[in-house]
Design an enzyme around this catalytic site. Structure first.
Site, PDB file in Angstrom:
ATOM      1  N   HIS A  12       0.726  -1.251   0.116  1.00  0.00           N
ATOM      2  CA  HIS A  12       0.089  -0.019   0.022  1.00  0.00           C
ATOM      3  C   HIS A  12       0.950   1.408   0.095  1.00  0.00           C
ATOM      4  CE1 HIS A  12       0.361   0.123   4.192  1.00  0.00           C
ATOM      5  NE2 HIS A  12       0.433  -0.910   4.358  1.00  0.00           N
ATOM      6  N   LYS A  37      -6.578   6.133  -4.004  1.00  0.00           N
ATOM      7  CA  LYS A  37      -6.165   6.241  -2.784  1.00  0.00           C
ATOM      8  C   LYS A  37      -5.335   5.156  -2.310  1.00  0.00           C
ATOM      9  CE  LYS A  37      -6.727   8.461   1.669  1.00  0.00           C
ATOM     10  NZ  LYS A  37      -6.718   9.913   1.817  1.00  0.00           N
ATOM     11  N   HIS A 133      12.561  -4.307   5.144  1.00  0.00           N
ATOM     12  CA  HIS A 133      11.525  -3.315   5.492  1.00  0.00           C
ATOM     13  C   HIS A 133      11.824  -2.704   6.795  1.00  0.00           C
ATOM     14  CE1 HIS A 133       7.183  -2.567   4.911  1.00  0.00           C
ATOM     15  NE2 HIS A 133       7.371  -2.467   6.068  1.00  0.00           N
ATOM     16  N   ARG A 457     -15.210  13.624  13.774  1.00  0.00           N
ATOM     17  CA  ARG A 457     -13.450  13.798  13.400  1.00  0.00           C
ATOM     18  C   ARG A 457     -13.218  15.038  13.767  1.00  0.00           C
ATOM     19  NH1 ARG A 457     -12.631  10.527   8.193  1.00  0.00           N
ATOM     20  NH2 ARG A 457     -10.339  11.320   8.479  1.00  0.00           N
ATOM     21  N   ASN A 556      -6.629  23.677   9.819  1.00  0.00           N
ATOM     22  CA  ASN A 556      -5.877  23.097   8.483  1.00  0.00           C
ATOM     23  C   ASN A 556      -6.408  21.273   8.342  1.00  0.00           C
ATOM     24  OD1 ASN A 556      -4.127  21.960   6.551  1.00  0.00           O
ATOM     25  ND2 ASN A 556      -2.247  22.292   7.584  1.00  0.00           N
ATOM     26  N   SER A 558      -6.550  18.409   5.243  1.00  0.00           N
ATOM     27  CA  SER A 558      -6.193  18.148   3.967  1.00  0.00           C
ATOM     28  C   SER A 558      -7.111  18.374   2.610  1.00  0.00           C
ATOM     29  CB  SER A 558      -5.880  16.411   3.730  1.00  0.00           C
ATOM     30  OG  SER A 558      -6.728  15.727   4.158  1.00  0.00           O
TER      31      SER A 558
END
Length: 613
Positions: A12, A37, A133, A457, A556, A558
């Site tokens: 991802h 996305k 990783h 949120r 602020n 996104s």
């Protein structure tokens, strides 16, 4: 001059990054270009962007480094299936085709993709290397930090085998200390609860974190007693009887349902007090694990500074507690802490550890404010806006900033696009939607009419770096919005006795401070300090807003709607602006008033364009 290209892909958040003589020239996630996305495909667009930003052809690149080791990961998959066999056959059958077709032959796949980009034969490609990783995560955290030496803690779902790893960084070297291996994973534990509360794994974890303050940690003891064996030193084991991710296609199973009194919440159904209490409980347990691990690592290494990376390091509430209550004097978190950041870490492994290049530390981190993506010239902005039929005025900053301050103070919502796009999941004033934090209606307006997302949120504040202590109990900088800190006591509005009795989502509409739009229900805020050195135009806007209103803070969030990647181009920004109820759009020095734009036929079909996160 050495050019190293780092790549993360196929799980991802695919990304590419370009390192030139150790300096980070460019980095971007593939999703920003493809508009899908968490795009996991080979990051062809991001690679092309990095080469263009560096003024390079692929032939000019010395090394390409992939961010994990696929054969070791395949070994982990096979061993896991064998240890649980015959259980897990469905999961095995689902996973094998893509491994046998693509991932097992990743070296050939990568060479084929790069040969297409370079328009060359595979034998003409730069040398291809593979980093571990967690090694990539650790490198992304330490080598780009402002520290000469530090302890490093990486926490994620899983890499090849490691889910938690500890390192010591000094100069240009990283020394592995110890690790906790799959299936015992703090990241997968948090994702299991993300799944159980009806949110999407690998993207809904931050919703669970935002939901936690509405609940009470009434299940925390149950988690510790039944499913998480947590030692005093922070190491842990999960009781795998309650999880399905080793053998099935879900995260949790019927035994987990029984433990928590029912099945998982259906996605998009109403969030109840149970989900809020579960969120509060797993958040409390997660913070406890990270704090214990941090104390152990400090005791073992004696280091005074800590670097964090891995997806769990995006848990900014836990980061805030480590900073306030932990044993380290200073904390630095890689802003692209998830898999995307593995691209820059992998490149840094090749530069410092493989080539042995010296590392110079100058007191600042090496992320350039994380403004590492594309920027657009005035001519290009004008061309894209004209092509969309947009109406605008072009203003110099001396006129634009005071005018914008007035627009924001009148409770308008503004799309703000300028400079280079951010690398990592946070918008930091390059591709942001901004508003007045003093407005009591701003959170609801932004959530429901602009972002089309869940009402609970919270939104984050951007604050002038030099004024942060006036608004928040935070003594250090937080340029990447990765530290949660309390709003200062004198700005808070005490609740009445009646209000104190409210539970859960009933708390949402209570005005809790003089900055209600950014104050969460527990009086906390996810702070971004804005610095003149790294983002001068955003700093100038905040300064103009402070001069007009006395407030050096803006909301602020996104610049996207729910499920959409953050906008990249001026055309992306105009499209999002016209689809939502934003009032104004600023792209560089171009100011657009929604009232001046051509009338477009209302078409809601775009709301199905992006898969909900």
């Amino acid at each position: 001059m050495a050019n190293i290209l780092g790549i993360s892909a196929y799980y991802h958040d695919s990304a590419a990054a370009l390192l030139r003589d150790g300096d980070l020239v460019a980095a971007a996630q593939e999703e920003r270009f493809t508009r899908k996305k968490h795009d996991a495909r080979f990051p062809a667009h991001a690679v092309r962007y990095c080469l263009e930003e560096g003024g390079l052809r692929l032939a000019d690149v010395d090394q390409v480094v992939f961010y994990d080791k696929p054969l070791v990961k395949f070994e982990r998959l096979l061993e896991t299936y064998l240890s649980y066999a015959p259980n897990g056959f469905r999961s095995f059958v689902a996973a094998m085709p893509i491994w046998l077709k693509e991932k097992l032959y990743l070296k050939s796949t990568l060479k084929r993709e790069f040969a297409e980009i370079g328009n060359c034969k595979t034998r003409e490609l730069p040398r291809l290397l593979f980093a571990g990783h967690h090694q990539s995560h650790a490198a992304s955290a330490f080598f780009f930090s402002p520290f000469e030496r530090a302890a490093v803690l990486c926490l994620d779902g899983v890499g090849e085998w490691a889910t938690t790893s500890a390192w010591r960084g000094a100069g240009n070297q990283l020394e592995p200390l110890w690790e906790i291996d799959f299936p015992h994973s703090l990241g997968l534990l948090y994702s299991a609860f993300t799944y159980f509360t009806g949110f999407k794994v690998n993207s809904g974890e931050y919703k669970l974190m935002g939901l936690a303050p509405y609940g009470r940690p009434v299940y925390a003891d149950l988690i510790r007693e039944k499913i998480l064996d947590l030692k005093d030193d922070g190491t842990f084991r999960l009781d795998m009887q309650y999880f399905n991710y080793c053998t099935g296609l879900t995260m949790t199973n019927a035994k987990f349902d029984t433990l928590f009194g029912g099945p998982p919440r259906r996605a998009e159904s109403q969030v109840t007090q149970r989900e809020m209490d579960i969120a509060a409980s797993i958040q409390a347990v997660t913070e406890e694990v990270i704090l214990r691990l941090a104390r152990t690592l400090q005791r073992e290494t004696g280091e005074e500074q800590l670097c964090l990376a891995g997806g769990v390091a995006l848990n900014c509430v836990a980061n805030g507690r480590v900073l306030r209550e932990g044993p380290f004097k200073r904390l630095w978190v890689q802003p692209a802490a998830g898999d995307a950041g593995g691209a820059i870490g992998a490149a840094a492994v090749a530069w410092y550890e493989y080539q042995g290049a010296p590392r110079v530390v100058n007191g600042h981190d090496a992320m350039r404010g994380s403004y590492l993506g594309p920027r657009y010239s005035g001519d290009e902005v004008r061309r894209q806006l004209d092509a969309a039929g947009a109406k605008y005025v072009e203003l110099p900053d001396a006129e634009l900033m005071p005018r914008l301050a007035g627009i924001l103070a009148a409770e308008n919502v503004v799309g703000w696009v300028q400079g280079r796009m951010e690398f990592g999941p946070r918008a930091l004033g390059g591709r942001s939607i901004i508003g007045d934090p003093r407005s009591a209606k701003m959170q609801t307006v932004m959530n429901l009419k602009i972002k089309y997302r869940e009402s609970f949120r919270p939104f984050a504040p951007s604050v002038l770096a030099e004024r942060v202590a006036d608004y928040f109990d935070l003594a250090s900088e937080s340029p990447y919005m990765l530290i949660v800190a309390p709003v200062r006591e004198q700005l808070r509005i005490p609740l009445t006795a009646e209000q104190e009795k409210l539970f859960g989502i009933e708390k949402l509409k209570l005005k809790r401070s003089q900055l209600p739009a950014i104050t969460h229900v527990d009086y906390s805020a996810r702070v971004q300090t804005v610095h003149r050195e790294t983002n001068p135009r955003y700093h100038a806007l905040l300064t103009a807003f402070e001069q007009a209103t006395g407030c050096g803070v803006l909301v602020n969030t996104s610049f996207n709607v729910r499920g959409e990647p953050i906008v990249c181009t001026p055309a992306d920004a105009y499209r999002c602006f016209m689809r939502t109820e934003m009032d104004y759009l600023v792209v560089e020095n171009f100011l657009l008033d929604k009232k001046d734009q051509p009338v477009v036929e209302q078409d809601e079909s775009w709301k199905t364009e992006f898969e909900l996160d």
